[in-house]
Design a protein around this motif. Sequence first.
Motif, PDB file in Angstrom:
ATOM      1  N   LEU A 130      42.885 -12.365 -62.031  1.00 32.52           N
ATOM      2  CA  LEU A 130      43.720 -11.605 -61.088  1.00 32.52           C
ATOM      3  C   LEU A 130      44.472 -10.493 -61.803  1.00 32.52           C
ATOM      4  O   LEU A 130      44.497  -9.344 -61.345  1.00 32.52           O
ATOM      5  CB  LEU A 130      44.727 -12.527 -60.402  1.00 32.52           C
ATOM      6  CG  LEU A 130      44.213 -13.541 -59.395  1.00 32.52           C
ATOM      7  CD1 LEU A 130      45.388 -14.261 -58.743  1.00 32.52           C
ATOM      8  CD2 LEU A 130      43.358 -12.882 -58.322  1.00 32.52           C
ATOM      9  N   HIS A 131      45.069 -10.819 -62.924  1.00 32.53           N
ATOM     10  CA  HIS A 131      45.872  -9.829 -63.643  1.00 32.53           C
ATOM     11  C   HIS A 131      45.000  -8.715 -64.220  1.00 32.53           C
ATOM     12  O   HIS A 131      45.447  -7.563 -64.327  1.00 32.53           O
ATOM     13  CB  HIS A 131      46.691 -10.512 -64.735  1.00 32.53           C
ATOM     14  CG  HIS A 131      47.778 -11.394 -64.196  1.00 32.53           C
ATOM     15  ND1 HIS A 131      48.655 -12.101 -64.995  1.00 32.53           N
ATOM     16  CD2 HIS A 131      48.141 -11.678 -62.908  1.00 32.53           C
ATOM     17  CE1 HIS A 131      49.491 -12.772 -64.222  1.00 32.53           C
ATOM     18  NE2 HIS A 131      49.196 -12.544 -62.963  1.00 32.53           N
ATOM     19  N   SER A 132      43.768  -9.052 -64.576  1.00 32.33           N
ATOM     20  CA  SER A 132      42.862  -7.998 -65.060  1.00 32.33           C
ATOM     21  C   SER A 132      42.504  -7.021 -63.954  1.00 32.33           C
ATOM     22  O   SER A 132      42.144  -5.874 -64.223  1.00 32.33           O
ATOM     23  CB  SER A 132      41.581  -8.623 -65.636  1.00 32.33           C
ATOM     24  OG  SER A 132      40.736  -9.119 -64.603  1.00 32.33           O
ATOM     25  N   LYS A 134      44.756  -6.178 -61.762  1.00 33.05           N
ATOM     26  CA  LYS A 134      46.078  -5.646 -61.379  1.00 33.05           C
ATOM     27  C   LYS A 134      46.577  -6.240 -60.058  1.00 33.05           C
ATOM     28  O   LYS A 134      47.096  -5.545 -59.180  1.00 33.05           O
ATOM     29  CB  LYS A 134      46.055  -4.123 -61.321  1.00 33.05           C
ATOM     30  CG  LYS A 134      45.635  -3.455 -62.636  1.00 33.05           C
ATOM     31  CD  LYS A 134      45.793  -1.957 -62.589  1.00 33.05           C
ATOM     32  CE  LYS A 134      45.258  -1.307 -63.852  1.00 33.05           C
ATOM     33  NZ  LYS A 134      45.861  -1.860 -65.090  1.00 33.05           N
ATOM     34  N   VAL A 135      46.411  -7.550 -59.933  1.00 28.95           N
ATOM     35  CA  VAL A 135      46.881  -8.280 -58.753  1.00 28.95           C
ATOM     36  C   VAL A 135      47.816  -9.401 -59.207  1.00 28.95           C
ATOM     37  O   VAL A 135      47.500 -10.150 -60.130  1.00 28.95           O
ATOM     38  CB  VAL A 135      45.700  -8.893 -57.965  1.00 28.95           C
ATOM     39  CG1 VAL A 135      46.206  -9.823 -56.857  1.00 28.95           C
ATOM     40  CG2 VAL A 135      44.828  -7.792 -57.372  1.00 28.95           C
ATOM     41  N   ALA A 136      48.971  -9.498 -58.575  1.00 27.49           N
ATOM     42  CA  ALA A 136      49.894 -10.613 -58.782  1.00 27.49           C
ATOM     43  C   ALA A 136      49.771 -11.554 -57.588  1.00 27.49           C
ATOM     44  O   ALA A 136      49.781 -11.102 -56.440  1.00 27.49           O
ATOM     45  CB  ALA A 136      51.325 -10.114 -58.925  1.00 27.49           C
ATOM     46  N   HIS A 137      49.647 -12.848 -57.838  1.00 27.36           N
ATOM     47  CA  HIS A 137      49.501 -13.814 -56.752  1.00 27.36           C
ATOM     48  C   HIS A 137      50.851 -14.104 -56.086  1.00 27.36           C
ATOM     49  O   HIS A 137      50.963 -14.125 -54.874  1.00 27.36           O
ATOM     50  CB  HIS A 137      48.890 -15.116 -57.279  1.00 27.36           C
ATOM     51  CG  HIS A 137      48.540 -16.091 -56.204  1.00 27.36           C
ATOM     52  ND1 HIS A 137      49.479 -16.932 -55.631  1.00 27.36           N
ATOM     53  CD2 HIS A 137      47.358 -16.357 -55.586  1.00 27.36           C
ATOM     54  CE1 HIS A 137      48.880 -17.676 -54.711  1.00 27.36           C
ATOM     55  NE2 HIS A 137      47.599 -17.359 -54.652  1.00 27.36           N
ATOM     56  N   ARG A 138      51.862 -14.378 -56.899  1.00 27.32           N
ATOM     57  CA  ARG A 138      53.257 -14.562 -56.488  1.00 27.32           C
ATOM     58  C   ARG A 138      53.555 -15.863 -55.736  1.00 27.32           C
ATOM     59  O   ARG A 138      54.667 -16.061 -55.266  1.00 27.32           O
ATOM     60  CB  ARG A 138      53.769 -13.365 -55.681  1.00 27.32           C
ATOM     61  CG  ARG A 138      53.685 -12.042 -56.424  1.00 27.32           C
ATOM     62  CD  ARG A 138      54.577 -10.980 -55.831  1.00 27.32           C
ATOM     63  NE  ARG A 138      54.143 -10.565 -54.503  1.00 27.32           N
ATOM     64  CZ  ARG A 138      54.768  -9.635 -53.790  1.00 27.32           C
ATOM     65  NH1 ARG A 138      55.822  -9.025 -54.275  1.00 27.32           N
ATOM     66  NH2 ARG A 138      54.323  -9.281 -52.593  1.00 27.32           N
ATOM     67  N   ASP A 139      52.585 -16.764 -55.652  1.00 29.24           N
ATOM     68  CA  ASP A 139      52.883 -18.070 -55.049  1.00 29.24           C
ATOM     69  C   ASP A 139      52.005 -19.154 -55.673  1.00 29.24           C
ATOM     70  O   ASP A 139      51.440 -19.995 -54.968  1.00 29.24           O
ATOM     71  CB  ASP A 139      52.686 -18.024 -53.532  1.00 29.24           C
ATOM     72  CG  ASP A 139      53.358 -19.204 -52.833  1.00 29.24           C
ATOM     73  OD1 ASP A 139      54.322 -19.765 -53.397  1.00 29.24           O
ATOM     74  OD2 ASP A 139      52.925 -19.568 -51.721  1.00 29.24           O
ATOM     75  N   LEU A 140      51.917 -19.135 -57.001  1.00 25.20           N
ATOM     76  CA  LEU A 140      51.128 -20.156 -57.685  1.00 25.20           C
ATOM     77  C   LEU A 140      51.871 -21.489 -57.640  1.00 25.20           C
ATOM     78  O   LEU A 140      53.041 -21.577 -58.021  1.00 25.20           O
ATOM     79  CB  LEU A 140      50.880 -19.748 -59.139  1.00 25.20           C
ATOM     80  CG  LEU A 140      50.012 -18.502 -59.350  1.00 25.20           C
ATOM     81  CD1 LEU A 140      49.951 -18.159 -60.825  1.00 25.20           C
ATOM     82  CD2 LEU A 140      48.613 -18.708 -58.789  1.00 25.20           C
ATOM     83  N   LYS A 141      51.178 -22.517 -57.169  1.00 23.86           N
ATOM     84  CA  LYS A 141      51.737 -23.869 -57.077  1.00 23.86           C
ATOM     85  C   LYS A 141      50.572 -24.832 -56.866  1.00 23.86           C
ATOM     86  O   LYS A 141      49.445 -24.402 -56.552  1.00 23.86           O
ATOM     87  CB  LYS A 141      52.729 -23.957 -55.910  1.00 23.86           C
ATOM     88  CG  LYS A 141      52.147 -23.558 -54.552  1.00 23.86           C
ATOM     89  CD  LYS A 141      53.222 -23.558 -53.476  1.00 23.86           C
ATOM     90  CE  LYS A 141      52.668 -23.069 -52.130  1.00 23.86           C
ATOM     91  NZ  LYS A 141      53.716 -23.046 -51.089  1.00 23.86           N
TER      92      LYS A 141
END
Length: 336
Positions: A130-132, A134-141
């Motif tokens: 995801l980071h490669s 350029k995306v942030a998930h922002r709800d990893l759990k």
Amino acid sequence: MVLANTSFNGCFRIESDSVMGQGSFSIVYEASCLKDETKYAVKCLKKNNMNQDEILSLMDEVSILQELTPLCHPSIIPLHNFFEESSMFYLVMEAMVGGELFDRIAVKQFYSEKEARDVCKIILNSVDFLHSRKVAHRDLKPDNFLLVSAQNDALVKLGDFGFSKRCNDNANSGLGDLKTQLGTPAYIAPEILDKAPFYGSQCDMWSVGVIMYVLLGGYEPFYEAHKEEMYRKIMKGDFEFHSDCWGDVSMDAKILISSLLEVDPSKRLSARDALRSKWICTDDKLLAENDLTTTNFCKLKKYNAKRKVRAVVHSLIAVNKLNIMRQSKKLAEETS
């Protein structure tokens, strides 16, 4: 992935009594493709339950998934189709019939540090991808890591991109360009709570650190009964490896977790660097010999049971709030 040019009902059939999940604005059903009877999970959202910001957020989610799906990453749940109709949105996803990752772990008869490490490696690979992009998930759990089937523990995929956002980590002198305060309380990064003017994708790495802590210790690192006190501990990075729970866990694992639960995001380990860490690269045989079944695994099972209850309660609260909003809206329309 095929973008829809026809109606949802012209392509898919929602199976009766097939609710797979429910959120504030959506219900997920099992659906079958009319052409070949392939099973999918379809997320259904009513437009009149959503405001403009929520619709824009959904479109961000769809756009990101439309970009990621053709890349066929093995740890990302793909979007197979998307329909926007007069009153509804439909997101047609791969059906993850194996359930949640933590539920599968909780029924194991044996649990070693190697099994925890292997799960962490899957999580890190999905976040690195995801980071490669350029995306942030922002709800990893834990809730958002699902199994493809009930037969294979290794096929784990990340889903629920409702909070995801494209980001530029180099913007604003390296702070990033994300602004919105959101996330799940126990997993949220301190820079989000601190109301910093900007933050970046490193917020995900804090969440990964919390998940790793739970997988190895069996409980959350910042847990407090009162949310305000938990937030205070998160913002200070106030956690410890209690000797009765962490005495048998390898030092390399604790070093990695500490490098992720770093309050300063600029000093926090990236997913790429975490994948190169000593613990992640430790020989399988050495980690397999470290049996956690009789110690922390019991705590992990209890944590998972509490997590499931909390999820049900939060879902009911969200649905009740939505029903109140609907009733208020209807009453306002009737009296206007």
